[in-house]
Design a protein around this motif. Structure first.
Motif, PDB file in Angstrom:
ATOM      1  N   LEU A 127      43.620  57.482  -4.854  1.00  0.00           N
ATOM      2  CA  LEU A 127      44.664  57.339  -3.845  1.00  0.00           C
ATOM      3  C   LEU A 127      45.370  55.995  -3.988  1.00  0.00           C
ATOM      4  O   LEU A 127      44.795  55.012  -4.480  1.00  0.00           O
ATOM      5  N   ASP A 128      46.609  55.950  -3.549  1.00  0.00           N
ATOM      6  CA  ASP A 128      47.303  54.675  -3.410  1.00  0.00           C
ATOM      7  C   ASP A 128      46.448  53.790  -2.494  1.00  0.00           C
ATOM      8  O   ASP A 128      46.088  54.202  -1.384  1.00  0.00           O
ATOM      9  N   PRO A 129      46.073  52.585  -2.923  1.00  0.00           N
ATOM     10  CA  PRO A 129      45.223  51.724  -2.076  1.00  0.00           C
ATOM     11  C   PRO A 129      45.799  51.509  -0.682  1.00  0.00           C
ATOM     12  O   PRO A 129      45.047  51.402   0.294  1.00  0.00           O
ATOM     13  N   LYS A 130      47.137  51.467  -0.563  1.00  0.00           N
ATOM     14  CA  LYS A 130      47.739  51.300   0.764  1.00  0.00           C
ATOM     15  C   LYS A 130      47.460  52.517   1.627  1.00  0.00           C
ATOM     16  O   LYS A 130      47.179  52.392   2.832  1.00  0.00           O
ATOM     17  N   LEU A 131      47.542  53.688   1.029  1.00  0.00           N
ATOM     18  CA  LEU A 131      47.269  54.913   1.756  1.00  0.00           C
ATOM     19  C   LEU A 131      45.815  54.972   2.208  1.00  0.00           C
ATOM     20  O   LEU A 131      45.508  55.359   3.334  1.00  0.00           O
ATOM     21  N   LEU A 132      44.907  54.541   1.336  1.00  0.00           N
ATOM     22  CA  LEU A 132      43.490  54.542   1.683  1.00  0.00           C
ATOM     23  C   LEU A 132      43.214  53.577   2.833  1.00  0.00           C
ATOM     24  O   LEU A 132      42.448  53.894   3.764  1.00  0.00           O
ATOM     25  N   ASP A 133      43.851  52.415   2.804  1.00  0.00           N
ATOM     26  CA  ASP A 133      43.676  51.471   3.913  1.00  0.00           C
ATOM     27  C   ASP A 133      44.167  52.071   5.229  1.00  0.00           C
ATOM     28  O   ASP A 133      43.552  51.881   6.285  1.00  0.00           O
ATOM     29  N   LEU A 134      45.265  52.793   5.184  1.00  0.00           N
ATOM     30  CA  LEU A 134      45.788  53.426   6.395  1.00  0.00           C
ATOM     31  C   LEU A 134      44.852  54.507   6.911  1.00  0.00           C
ATOM     32  O   LEU A 134      44.623  54.636   8.123  1.00  0.00           O
ATOM     33  N   LEU A 135      44.301  55.303   5.999  1.00  0.00           N
ATOM     34  CA  LEU A 135      43.346  56.334   6.416  1.00  0.00           C
ATOM     35  C   LEU A 135      42.119  55.708   7.069  1.00  0.00           C
ATOM     36  O   LEU A 135      41.609  56.201   8.077  1.00  0.00           O
ATOM     37  N   ARG A 136      41.630  54.627   6.492  1.00  0.00           N
ATOM     38  CA  ARG A 136      40.477  53.945   7.080  1.00  0.00           C
ATOM     39  C   ARG A 136      40.816  53.404   8.468  1.00  0.00           C
ATOM     40  O   ARG A 136      40.017  53.519   9.407  1.00  0.00           O
TER      41      ARG A 136
END
Length: 484
Positions: free
Chosen positions: A112-121
């Protein structure tokens, strides 16, 4: 409010109009164009911390205060507190959140895009641990995703977070994952499995009662620490009065604060007092209290950065004692020099303790606060538990043994070395001491008798402090006398 505490619920942090409080981003547009959704300032700030940690290896405890200062005009105090709770809590819960998200995303999280993963978290943490209403947590996170990553990604965020919301509490999610034993404890307490095993070994946690203490120790890592002050050249009673604090129970120089900014205190600004964990104070005092035969005029802090222990040693040493503070990092030596700016008879040097410029046997007392994993201060740096790996331990333990050998050379026969780490890991503590304990020129001294008022701190002859027992970082202190 605790730093990322899981058990304190919150609302969607909305202003009086029902819109998210704090900074808002609104796109300028021609007549008839759609308005970009309002962005929640607290959540945006928390996201910026997550992105800084994941993309630039930033330290949350340094980055977040900077962002809060920069945005103070837009973030009300309760919004700043919510941003703090979100940032620290999400970082702390990363492993558990990833375990849950793994089953809800069609491809590996690493892709995943790291930014997207941070948002999911960020969104999942609000739903699972803070129990923020789904409409508030999902809608605000989707708005962030649309602004930061794009419209397509926001659809994924919406779908995944609605599944998270439907799954219930953390306990329900962990049960659904079907894990047991230490793996379950790992997910419930936000610790990698290898740290759970290390804590079990350090506590000797076998059996039902010991298992309960292991869980208590791990949960204590998830609570925000109190601010501890140290009274150096100011009377503790004066510091208590000016700070509205309470006397620390273990160190005669400690003051504990429930909140507030210690940097606003005149005593801290002047250097008469400092911010220092009470466990760190005891580590320095162990060196001072160690029984000594012969002269007692030269002291060495071998790995002194950033200078807290050296400053306390300088304040409590007997008259006439010369203190040398050393560190191999020029930056950290600068911090040491600042902490010791008003002290007399102090030498500050840039050097590796393993090859210092001093002759063998130059010092009567040596403090070795060795570089370590820092696992004893996980309360203060929530991302460290996921940044460190088991592979970090062996190289650090080797460095610790080399530094301890050098400290025993630097101290005179009859002199004392205090070996200190901010980690309870057996490989960094008792194993390092055991490597030299059988040498004919080394005598291990008992530390607990030097602190008779500190309960449940004996680890053999060493002192082992714990957050859940003592309200301090998990400091380890051993004393070794060089035989003549």
């Amino acid at each position: 409010m605790t730093q990322g505490g899981r058990r304190q619920g919150t609302s969607g942090r909305q202003g009086p109009s029902g819109r998210p409080a704090g900074p808002r981003t609104v796109q300028n547009r021609p007549e008839g164009r759609r308005v970009r959704p309002v962005l929640d300032g607290a959540r945006l700030t928390a996201y910026d911390v997550l992105e800084g940690v994941s993309a630039r290896d930033a330290y949350a405890n340094l980055l977040l205060p900077q962002l809060l200062r920069e945005r103070s005009a837009d973030l009300r105090p309760r919004d700043a507190a919510f941003a703090t709770q979100l940032a620290y809590g999400t970082l702390r819960a990363t492993g558990t959140l990833d375990a849950i998200l793994t089953g809800l995303v069609s491809r590996p999280l690493a892709e995943l895009d790291p930014k997207l993963l941070d948002l999911l978290r960020l969104g999942a943490y609000q739903l699972i641990d803070l129990r923020v209403p789904a409409h508030a947590a999902v809608d605000t996170t989707v708005a962030l995703a649309r602004a930061i990553v794009g419209t397509g990604a926001s659809g994924l965020v919406n779908a995944v977070l609605r599944k998270v919301a439907a799954g219930g509490t953390r306990e329900e999610w962990v049960t659904a994952l079907g894990v047991e034993g230490d793996e379950r404890l790992s997910l419930l307490t936000d610790h990698p499995l290898w740290i759970v095993a290390a804590w079990r070994g350090a506590l000797g946690a076998e059996g039902l009662g010991a298992d309960a203490e292991l869980e208590a120790a791990l949960l204590a890592d998830d609570e925000a620490p109190e601010v501890h002050l140290v009274a150096r050249s100011v009377d503790r009673a004066t510091l208590i009065a000016s700070s509205d604090g309470l006397p620390g129970p273990w160190s005669p120089y400690a003051v504990r604060l429930e909140g507030g900014d210690p940097g606003l205190l005149a005593e801290v600004r002047s250097g008469a007092a400092g911010v220092q964990d009470e466990g760190s104070q005891l580590a320095a005092l162990a060196l001072v209290r160690a029984p000594m035969e012969g002269p007692d005029q030269t002291w060495l802090d071998m790995c002194a950065g950033p200078g807290g222990k050296a400053a306390l040693l300088a304040a409590v040493r007997p008259e006439g004692v010369q203190l040398t503070a050393a560190d191999r990092s020029e930056h950290r030596v600068g911090l040491v020099a600042s902490a010791l700016r008003d002290a007399e008879d102090v030498e500050v040097v840039v050097t590796d303790g393993r090859s210092g410029p001093w002759a063998p046997g130059s010092f009567d007392r040596v403090l070795l606060d060795a570089p370590c994993t820092g696992l004893g201060a996980l309360r203060r740096r929530p991302e460290v538990r996921w940044r460190r790996t088991p592979e970090d331990v062996a190289p650090l333990a080797e460095l610790q043994r080399e530094l301890l050998d050098a400290a025993l050379v630097a101290v005179r026969p009859g002199g004392v070395v205090a070996y200190v780490t901010c980690s309870p890991h057996t490989a960094e503590t008792v194993d390092v001491v055991a490597a030299v304990a059988d040498r004919p020129d080394v005598e291990v001294l008992a530390v607990p008798p030097l602190f008779p008022g500190v309960p449940d701190a004996a680890r053999g002859d060493a002192l082992q402090l714990w957050p859940h027992r003592h309200g301090t970082d998990a400091m380890f202190v051993a004393l070794l006398r060089r035989r003549g």
